[in-house]
Enzyme design. Structure first.
Site, PDB file in Angstrom:
ATOM      1  N   GLU A 175       0.818  -1.213   0.000  1.00 27.28           N
ATOM      2  CA  GLU A 175       0.000   0.000   0.000  1.00 27.28           C
ATOM      3  C   GLU A 175       0.854   1.266   0.000  1.00 27.28           C
ATOM      4  OE1 GLU A 175      -3.016   2.063   3.209  1.00 27.28           O
ATOM      5  OE2 GLU A 175      -3.113  -0.106   2.944  1.00 27.28           O
ATOM      6  N   ASP A 176       1.970   1.269   0.731  1.00 22.08           N
ATOM      7  CA  ASP A 176       2.722   2.509   0.960  1.00 22.08           C
ATOM      8  C   ASP A 176       4.127   2.526   0.383  1.00 22.08           C
ATOM      9  OD1 ASP A 176       0.565   3.553   2.384  1.00 22.08           O
ATOM     10  OD2 ASP A 176       1.271   2.727   4.281  1.00 22.08           O
TER      11      ASP A 176
END
Length: 746
Positions: free
Chosen positions: A122-123
């Site tokens: 996600e990051d």
């Protein structure tokens, strides 16, 4: 901030939650963050930053292989390097804290590995394919399940669609939800750095979605702390008042709960029962609820006693000794061992009282039950791993033995949710129903339903959209309307119509409590706006009230040919009863009054009339009474009017059947409302050779419809066959001879 830190926005630490856990050295995640930035000291050496995770993991799994954790940490640390949390710590402290939470609950290695990596896709630039290549498909699946959808792609729907994606993933592997709950707990612990409005928004979603999910999965350790953190943000004044109550109780010079605990230990020691007796302080929300329920709190209300034993049988042994040697509060007894809760929880609940009025609640369970009560599905380890002697399924599909019924139902209805807003609102409503019942099908199968569910819900749970054809039910062997509320343990037989064009009623929505039922009914009504006609989905024609209070022409279903059943009945030579009670034939074919059955009477010249209250037919045992004008009315012997007239001294007149077998009879058909029912009934009557003299249909009541037909039969011997044919029409559950309660003739 430490993994044990509370939300800085709250007035104080959640003392009860911390007090009931074993003391553990405070973990400084800032220090771990600095260690993480320095990186591991050796290729194969376990990094110091995950030493606490390894220690907690080995406490549950002494032989666990820590190599996957080492590699996952190295990838996570290098990927998140340079990223900082809003609280000022290196970002790697977050996955470390989440993993530590799960490790303390007893999660197995695969879950912890995925937890360390849960934000990498996600990051950071790490891809799911990379995760799969390095750690296997199972870890890849878990990481994918908790990875959020991008707002750039989904806009305002990103949050509900992320939860939908997560729940679907949890349907195949419930460990996805375990990681999400631990992730939310750490975020809630550090939520104080956010703006107040964002704190409130996140707290509300936690309250409405995450906490109910934690309850359903049995993860009480996470649920109770989440409740307290949400309580502090959304209700700061009540939280502060509760904190003062707890602090005031802690300052008391005496401790009645500890004294009762000593009494319990003495009782069990004298009985030679090996048991551990602990005091479990209530968490803030629990104290708040008890205070609202009881008003002024007693000292023993701030906690409960927990008795841990080795075997199931010992639980009942402890219960027996406490109830024998102490004063029990019988109304507080509950057996969740024999009948576990739907979230895996097992325990015996009781309460004992002292002479001074102090009442202590007591929980009795085994050590294994306690582990599951605290950690829920997390305590099950890897439920998908087959025993060593078995092979994995060749088709690659997961067979989840822990997937609860509520999750299966949720996965079913979410597919039918037409948009993210409907899914989001329905999900919150569904999760608000926190109690379940089990009902049985006639074939021995079971249906899990929320408390308050009706036969409508059972129909859609069993048949999906085919439940549109449901026309009624039998509950515990007795006929019941679809609005009947079911109870735990009921046996439900659903009665299904044979017409593929059967339609649900808008009224069903009032009795549908499950999302599956509501969404299916709403979808059908939205697709068929012209079919929303009321109770049975029928077209409503003009109504005429007859002298006996029934409604003529109130429900006029369409036949498959497009004509109304009213037209069908009249076209077959029938007539309809008008307001003055006379019979009116159709305009196309005026019907002459058919000849009735012959009755012989021992009074020369006397006129004979068959009583309309019981409509006797040849072969019925009959009797007669003289009325005004010298007319003799003929009744069935069992007619209620016979008993009334004989009780007043009226003399009976001898009557007997003549040679003619033709007769007129009035039949009452009881049915569940459905489309085309009237047409099907009149067709069944016509096929048996009977002519309809008059027909009335009462307004539907609770999905039931009452039809009254006066029929002319060419031969009274055909009456049983006619009644069987009418009973065989789908939706009809009873056909009987009319028994009107008319006053006795004078």
């Amino acid at each position: 901030m430490s993994a044990e830190a509370t939300n800085p926005a709250t007035p104080g630490p959640v003392a009860p939650t911390a007090a009931r856990r074993k003391a553990r050295p405070r973990i400084d995640l800032r220090r771990l963050g600095r260690v993480a930035l320095l990186g591991p000291t050796g290729r194969d050496r376990l990094p110091d930053a995950i030493g606490h995770v390894a220690e907690a993991h080995r406490a549950h799994f002494p032989d666990a292989d820590l190599e996957p954790l080492r590699r996952a940490y190295v990838l996570a640390e290098s990927s998140h390097r340079g990223q900082m949390r809003k609280s000022g710590e290196p970002y790697i402290t977050h996955p470390l804290a989440v993993t530590l939470i799960l490790a303390e609950l007893g999660a197995e290695t695969t879950t912890l590995t995925a937890s360390l990596l849960h934000d990498t896709v996600e990051d950071t630039d790490v891809t799911l394919d990379q995760v799969g290549e390095q750690f296997g498909e199972e870890v890849r699946y878990l990481v994918d399940g908790v990875t959020k959808l991008e707002k750039v792609d989904y806009g305002a729907a990103a949050e509900p669609e992320t939860f939908r994606k997560m729940l679907v993933a949890a349907g195949s592997d419930v460990r996805v939800m375990s990681i999400k709950l631990a992730d939310r707990l750490h975020n809630m612990r550090t939520l104080g750095v956010m703006r107040p409005e964002k704190q409130a928004r996140i707290a509300k979603v936690t309250r409405d979605v995450l906490i109910p999910l934690a309850e359903r999965l049995g993860v009480q350790a996470l649920k109770t702390e989440l409740e307290d953190l949400v309580f502090a943000i959304l209700h700061p004044e009540e939280y502060e008042h509760t904190r003062e109550l707890i602090a005031g109780n802690a300052a008391r010079p005496d401790d009645p709960l500890a004294e009762i605990a000593d009494e319990v230990r003495a009782v069990l020691r004298d009985s030679d029962i090996q048991a551990e007796v602990l005091i479990r302080p209530r968490h803030f929300v629990s104290v708040h609820r008890v205070a609202r329920k009881r008003g002024e709190l007693r000292a023993a209300d701030f906690g409960r006693l927990l008795v841990l034993v080795g075997e199931d049988a010992d639980c009942y042994g402890v219960l027996g000794e406490l109830h024998t040697c102490m004063t029990p509060v019988i109304s507080e007894f509950k057996d969740f061992i024999a009948v576990p809760k739907f979230n895996l929880y097992q325990s015996l609940h009781t309460a004992v009282t002292r002479g001074d009025g102090q009442v202590a609640e007591v929980l009795i369970r085994t050590h294994q039950m306690h582990k599951v009560a605290e950690a829920g599905v997390v305590a099950l380890g890897n439920p998908y791993a087959p025993p060593a002697e078995e092979q994995s399924p060749s088709d690659g599909e997961r067979a989840d033995p822990t997937r609860p019924g509520w999750l299966s139902r949720l996965l079913d209805w979410q597919e039918a949710a037409p948009d993210p807003d409907t899914f989001w609102s329905t999900l919150r409503e569904d999760l608000a129903q926190d109690r379940e019942i089990t009902v049985f099908r006639p074939d021995g199968g079971t249906l899990g339903l929320p408390e308050g569910a009706t036969c409508v819900d059972a129909a859609y749970a069993q048949y999906g959209e085919d439940a549109h054809a449901c026309i009624g039910a039998r509950v515990n062997g007795r006929l019941a309307t679809l609005s009947t509320v079911l109870r735990d343990g009921d046996t439900v037989q659903l009665l299904m119509g044979q017409d593929p064009a059967s339609e649900p009623s808008r009224e069903w929505l009032e009795h549908a409590h499950t999302p599956a039922a509501r969404i299916a009914i709403q979808r059908w009504l939205a697709a068929h706006p012209e079919g929303e006609a009321g109770e049975s989905g029928a077209h409503t024609g003009p109504t005429t009230r007859s002298t006996d209070g029934t409604i003529t022409g109130a429900v006029v279903p369409r036949t498959s040919a497009g004509t109304t059943a009213q037209e069908t009945a009249v076209g077959r030579g029938g007539s309809r009863r008008t307001a003055d009670g006379t019979a009116r034939g159709s305009a196309e074919a005026p019907a002459a009054r058919p000849r009735g059955a012959d009755v012989l009477v021992d009074r020369p010249g006397a006129a004979v009339r068959l009583a309309g209250c019981c409509t006797p037919v040849p072969s019925d045992e009959i009797t007669g009474f003289s009325v005004r004008g010298g007319v003799v009315t003929v009744h069935r012997v069992e007619c209620a009017a016979v008993a009334r007239m004989t009780s007043t001294g009226r003399a009976e007149v001898a009557v007997r059947w003549g040679d003619t077998t033709a007769c007129r009879v009035t039949l009452v058909a009881e049915s569940f409302g459905r489309p085309h029912l009237l047409a099907d009934l009149t067709e069944a009557i016509a096929l048996e050779g009977a002519e309809i003299v008059s027909a009335t249909v009462e307004p539907p009541s609770q999905q039931r419809v009452r039809h009254t037909y006066t029929l002319q039969l060419p031969d009274a011997a055909h009456l049983p066959a006619l009644m069987r044919a009418m009973r065989n029409v789908p939706g009809v559950y009873d056909v009987s001879r009319a028994q009107h309660q008319n006053p006795a003739p004078s």
